[in-house]
Design a protein around this motif. Structure first.
Motif, PDB file in Angstrom:
ATOM      1  N   SER A 148       4.974  -9.272 -18.889  1.00 38.28           N
ATOM      2  CA  SER A 148       6.163  -9.226 -18.049  1.00 38.28           C
ATOM      3  C   SER A 148       7.272  -9.983 -18.748  1.00 38.28           C
ATOM      4  CB  SER A 148       5.889  -9.845 -16.671  1.00 38.28           C
ATOM      5  OG  SER A 148       7.027  -9.762 -15.846  1.00 38.28           O
ATOM      6  N   ALA A 183       9.294  -0.041 -19.925  1.00 37.41           N
ATOM      7  CA  ALA A 183       9.505  -0.870 -18.738  1.00 37.41           C
ATOM      8  C   ALA A 183       9.090  -0.071 -17.507  1.00 37.41           C
ATOM      9  CB  ALA A 183      10.957  -1.303 -18.630  1.00 37.41           C
ATOM     10  N   ARG A 184       8.267  -0.681 -16.633  1.00 39.89           N
ATOM     11  CA  ARG A 184       7.787   0.029 -15.445  1.00 39.89           C
ATOM     12  C   ARG A 184       8.906   0.267 -14.439  1.00 39.89           C
ATOM     13  NH1 ARG A 184       2.244  -3.350 -14.089  1.00 39.89           N
ATOM     14  NH2 ARG A 184       1.182  -2.951 -16.099  1.00 39.89           N
ATOM     15  N   ASN A 185       9.822  -0.689 -14.284  1.00 41.70           N
ATOM     16  CA  ASN A 185      10.884  -0.593 -13.283  1.00 41.70           C
ATOM     17  C   ASN A 185      12.053   0.219 -13.781  1.00 41.70           C
ATOM     18  OD1 ASN A 185       9.313  -2.198 -11.655  1.00 41.70           O
ATOM     19  ND2 ASN A 185      10.307  -4.101 -12.337  1.00 41.70           N
ATOM     20  N   ALA A 195      11.324 -11.440 -18.811  1.00 42.64           N
ATOM     21  CA  ALA A 195      12.409 -11.904 -17.940  1.00 42.64           C
ATOM     22  C   ALA A 195      13.556 -10.898 -17.966  1.00 42.64           C
ATOM     23  CB  ALA A 195      12.902 -13.272 -18.421  1.00 42.64           C
ATOM     24  N   ASP A 212       8.409 -12.804 -26.855  1.00 47.43           N
ATOM     25  CA  ASP A 212       7.627 -13.478 -25.823  1.00 47.43           C
ATOM     26  C   ASP A 212       6.653 -14.468 -26.483  1.00 47.43           C
ATOM     27  OD1 ASP A 212       6.661 -13.451 -22.870  1.00 47.43           O
ATOM     28  OD2 ASP A 212       4.835 -13.250 -24.079  1.00 47.43           O
ATOM     29  N   VAL A 262      13.461  -7.882 -17.139  1.00 46.76           N
ATOM     30  CA  VAL A 262      12.977  -6.512 -17.272  1.00 46.76           C
ATOM     31  C   VAL A 262      11.817  -6.245 -16.321  1.00 46.76           C
ATOM     32  CG1 VAL A 262      11.989  -4.801 -18.854  1.00 46.76           C
ATOM     33  CG2 VAL A 262      13.694  -6.421 -19.686  1.00 46.76           C
ATOM     34  N   GLY A 263      10.972  -7.246 -16.163  1.00 47.26           N
ATOM     35  CA  GLY A 263       9.804  -7.096 -15.320  1.00 47.26           C
ATOM     36  C   GLY A 263       8.605  -6.653 -16.134  1.00 47.26           C
ATOM     37  N   PRO A 264       7.616  -6.041 -15.453  1.00 45.88           N
ATOM     38  CA  PRO A 264       6.404  -5.615 -16.159  1.00 45.88           C
ATOM     39  C   PRO A 264       6.713  -4.563 -17.218  1.00 45.88           C
ATOM     40  CG  PRO A 264       6.047  -5.645 -13.786  1.00 45.88           C
ATOM     41  CD  PRO A 264       7.521  -5.817 -13.982  1.00 45.88           C
TER      42      PRO A 264
END
Length: 501
Positions: free
Chosen positions: A339, A373-375, A341, A425, A343-345
């Motif tokens: 995950s 990106a999932r979202n 920051a 990351d 962007v999300g998962p």
């Protein structure tokens, strides 16, 4: 080059959402969202090992039996004859009558004749003492003492000659012989209450025997042909010895520099000349290096006092060993979920990993990856991202770790930055560092066993090298074009024995 954004068109408000969807579709299909970051430069340097100075014991041995046989043949059994007229064999005898001294018997002359012979000559000794021993038997007669009678005497002695051996500047033996002897039965006769001693007559005749031994002993020792053997051994000492056959192939090149004389040692029936050869030992990886150019046999030099052999054994971790480990570590990390920051998962799929040496002692790590990106289903990218890391180890430790894992190139592309963000990351960089960790201990033990076996007893022509590696310690890691190299310094004792087939 970094991926550029595909151009987006402008239209009326009513159709804005349709245009956005169309452009996004083009981004996925036409532009492909592919990251192309230039790889770091690749270097192909070889490991550099420092020169080591070693002092190798070089014993040259010969049998005392041959020397003893030669001395026995050279030294006559009959050492000398005695035939001499003496005016006074028996001194005048006087009686003190208080008032006057009366000479009852005048000085008596005689003729002394006889011979001195020797028994078997034995060569022996221990340590730095070479001894020559042989029995002496004397038969001496005093004939016609006072013109009247004759008397015969016998005597026995054991002669001990102690030789101190040395070497001249052209490697020829020299000897200084010191005599010591004991008369177990000193030759002499008793006549008219007086003792006539003949030991002094024999002593005087022993001196030329010792002088002869001082000349003949070095001559016989020189028949061992020491200089020729040393010259042959010296020339053969310029060679290369295989330390490890593969992974990596390694060689120790020996370049003799000087030859020191350490004296003689006598043990049993063997006479050994102790030498110490100072030599440079170099470590090479790969093909057998060319032998150094041999120099002529130098004159004997003083011993340095330092003894022992020292050399390096390279332990290699090929980069091909690290690549699957890094990939497995990243795949394992991706399964836990990533995950970012803002962007999300993000779903990440890691592919092939490439590792090689780059500048400044760093490793270049190329990772093929896909990120989505999932979202924001339209925010997806793939490509190869390049990072660098610094491998290191603590001296004395075979465990290698990596630090300063960082991305080589950044971009302004939002799509590219998704993949870049994945590798920024901390947990991903930590996974890469873990994958680059390597324990050299198994390779260390294997290479050391191979090196010990290689030089434990090895014949090079007429020379037999035997070494006992008693101390090993590893240094700091080196990043080279062939892989990660850990230099292992080995030290111990070594002997080169001249042993013709």
């Amino acid at each position: 080059m970094p991926l550029e954004r595909c151009p987006c068109g402008r239209s009326g408000l009513a159709s804005r959402s349709i245009v956005v969807l169309a452009v996004a579709s083009l981004l996925v299909s036409a532009c492909g969202h592919k990251v192309q970051v230039p790889p770091p430069p690749k270097v192909d340097t070889a490991p550099d090992f420092p020169l080591e100075t070693s002092s190798i014991v070089v014993p040259m041995s010969g049998s005392l039996d041959a020397v003893q046989r030669a001395l026995e043949a050279k030294t006559p059994r009959r050492l000398w004859d005695i035939d001499k007229q003496l005016d006074t064999c028996v001194h005048a005898k006087r009686i003190n009558l208080k008032i006057i001294k009366v000479k009852l018997l005048p000085d008596l002359g005689c003729r002394v004749v006889g011979e001195v012979t020797r028994g078997p000559l034995v060569l022996g000794g221990s340590g730095d003492r070479l001894t020559i021993t042989f029995p002496v038997h004397a038969t001496i007669a005093a004939e016609k003492i006072g013109g009247v009678v004759s008397e015969t005497a016998t005597g026995d002695a054991m002669v001990h000659a102690v030789a101190r051996l040395s070497i001249t500047g052209d490697w020829k033996p020299a000897a200084k012989v010191r005599i010591a002897y004991d008369w177990t039965n000193a030759p002499g006769i008793d006549f008219l209450g007086q003792r006539i001693e003949f030991a002094s007559k024999a002593d005087a005749r022993l001196k030329p025997v010792i002088a002869s031994l001082e000349q003949s002993l070095p001559r016989e020792l020189n028949k061992i042909d020491l200089r020729a053997k040393l010259a042959s051994a010296w020339a053969q000492g310029f060679t290369s010895i295989m330390l490890n056959r593969e992974k990596p192939p390694a060689w120790m090149r020996v370049t003799p520099r000087r030859l020191g004389f350490g004296g003689y040692r006598v043990s049993g029936r063997t006479l050994t000349l102790l030498l110490s050869a100072d030599a440079l030992t170099e470590t090479f990886v790969g093909n057998r290096p060319s032998d150094p150019v041999a120099t002529p046999l130098p004159p004997p030099a003083p011993e340095t006092g330092k003894q022992g052999i020292a050399f390096f054994i390279p332990v290699l971790a090929d980069y091909a060993q690290l690549e699957p480990v890094v990939k497995r570590t990243l795949v394992k990390r991706a399964k836990k979920g990533i995950s970012l920051a803002g962007v999300g998962p993000v779903d990440v799929e890691f592919g092939d990993v490439t590792v090689y040496a780059t500048t400044d002692g760093c490793l270049a790590i190329g990772v093929v990856a896909k990120a989505k990106a999932r979202n924001a289903s339209l925010l997806a990218t793939k490509g190869q991202v390049w990072l660098t890391a610094v491998p290191y180890n603590v001296p004395g430790s075979q465990l290698v770790r990596a630090r300063n894992v960082g991305i080589v190139t950044d971009t302004d592309s939002e799509v590219t930055n998704l993949l870049i963000a994945v590798f920024k990351d901390g947990s991903i960089r930590e996974s890469i560092a873990q994958g680059l960790s390597h324990d050299f201990a198994p390779d260390y033990d294997k290479v050391l066993r191979a090196a010990r076996k290689a030089i434990g007893r090895r014949r090079e022509g007429d020379l037999v090298l035997s070494a006992d590696v008693s101390k090993v310690e590893n240094g700091t890691l080196a990043v080279t074009g062939k892989g990660l190299f850990m230099p292992v310094r080995a030290a111990g004792q070594a002997r080169i024995t001249y042993a013709p087939r």
